[in-house]
Design a protein around this motif. Structure first.
Motif, short mmCIF file in Angstrom:
data_model
loop_
_atom_site.label_atom_id
_atom_site.label_comp_id
_atom_site.label_asym_id
_atom_site.label_seq_id
_atom_site.Cartn_x
_atom_site.Cartn_y
_atom_site.Cartn_z
N SER A 1 5.52 8.16 -2.16
CA SER A 1 6.83 7.62 -1.77
C SER A 1 6.75 6.88 -0.43
O SER A 1 7.64 6.09 -0.11
N GLN A 2 5.70 7.13 0.35
CA GLN A 2 5.52 6.42 1.63
C GLN A 2 4.76 5.12 1.35
O GLN A 2 3.57 5.12 1.11
N LYS A 3 5.51 4.01 1.40
CA LYS A 3 4.94 2.70 1.09
C LYS A 3 4.83 1.87 2.36
O LYS A 3 5.64 1.98 3.25
N TYR A 4 3.81 1.03 2.38
CA TYR A 4 3.51 0.19 3.54
C TYR A 4 3.38 -1.26 3.11
O TYR A 4 2.97 -1.55 1.99
N ILE A 5 3.70 -2.16 4.02
CA ILE A 5 3.44 -3.58 3.82
C ILE A 5 2.47 -4.01 4.91
O ILE A 5 2.70 -3.77 6.09
N GLU A 6 1.37 -4.62 4.48
CA GLU A 6 0.39 -5.16 5.42
C GLU A 6 0.49 -6.68 5.40
O GLU A 6 0.47 -7.29 4.33
N SER B 1 0.85 -1.18 0.00
CA SER B 1 0.00 0.00 0.00
C SER B 1 0.89 1.24 0.00
O SER B 1 2.09 1.15 0.24
N GLN B 2 0.28 2.38 -0.27
CA GLN B 2 1.04 3.62 -0.22
C GLN B 2 0.13 4.75 0.22
O GLN B 2 -1.08 4.66 0.10
N ASN B 3 0.73 5.79 0.73
CA ASN B 3 0.01 6.98 1.14
C ASN B 3 -0.43 7.69 -0.14
O ASN B 3 0.39 8.01 -0.99
N VAL B 4 -1.73 7.91 -0.27
CA VAL B 4 -2.27 8.54 -1.48
C VAL B 4 -1.68 9.93 -1.70
O VAL B 4 -1.38 10.32 -2.82
N GLU B 5 -1.49 10.66 -0.60
CA GLU B 5 -0.96 12.02 -0.71
C GLU B 5 0.55 12.05 -0.89
O GLU B 5 1.10 13.02 -1.42
#
Length: 163
Positions: free
Chosen positions: A120-125, A113-117
């Protein structure tokens, strides 16, 4: 779960962040490498191999916690860089490292996932079979960690099917 952390900060002060990183680096060197840190923190089965270790943050209800994410052939494990204070039932205050251990065979899926705004801020769930979800962010090498995690989970699923 909607991720409530919109911006990961390295720490309250840059000096605290640098101290934490230096402390972690010193610990890794002192113990003899990342693999030995992993073996010291978590029980390791015979034949289990550490595939990747990444510095990142774990999202918690209290905010992000900096630490190391270990991906092995058997488990995904996280240990905080710094110890946290907890109060025992008898009122005694202790300092412990925040740890998470997820057997790879209990992982239902891994999502990116990533921050829509801020793309460059990516997440792993990571979602477990019992529908708990864990969010990791702030990776230096996000794509490598994500690919390694996917490979570990798919290998565990193939092994489960064969058994």
């Amino acid at each position: 779960m909607k991720l409530t952390v919109t911006d990961v900060r390295l720490g309250p002060k840059i000096t605290d962040t640098v101290k934490g990183k230096l402390s972690l680096g010193a610990r890794i060197i002192q113990v003899g490498g990342v693999e030995k840190v992993f073996m010291q923190l978590f029980s390791v089965k015979e034949g289990e191999k550490l595939l990747k270790a990444s510095q990142c943050y774990l999202s918690t209800t209290s905010g992000p916690i900096a630490g190391l994410l270990f991906i092995s052939t058997e488990k995904v494990a996280f240990c905080s860089e710094r110890s946290i204070k907890i109060t025992s039932p008898n009122g005694e205050v202790k300092r412990i490292h925040y740890k998470v251990l997820i057997p790879v065979v209990k992982i239902k899926c891994v999502n990116e996932s990533q921050n829509v705004e801020k793309p460059s801020q990516k997440y792993i769930e990571i979602v477990t079979e019992d529908n708990f979800d864990f969010w990791f962010m702030g990776f230096l090498t996000y794509q490598k960690a994500f690919r390694c995690l996917q490979q570990a989970v798919s290998q565990a699923q193939r092994t489960e099917l064969l058994n």
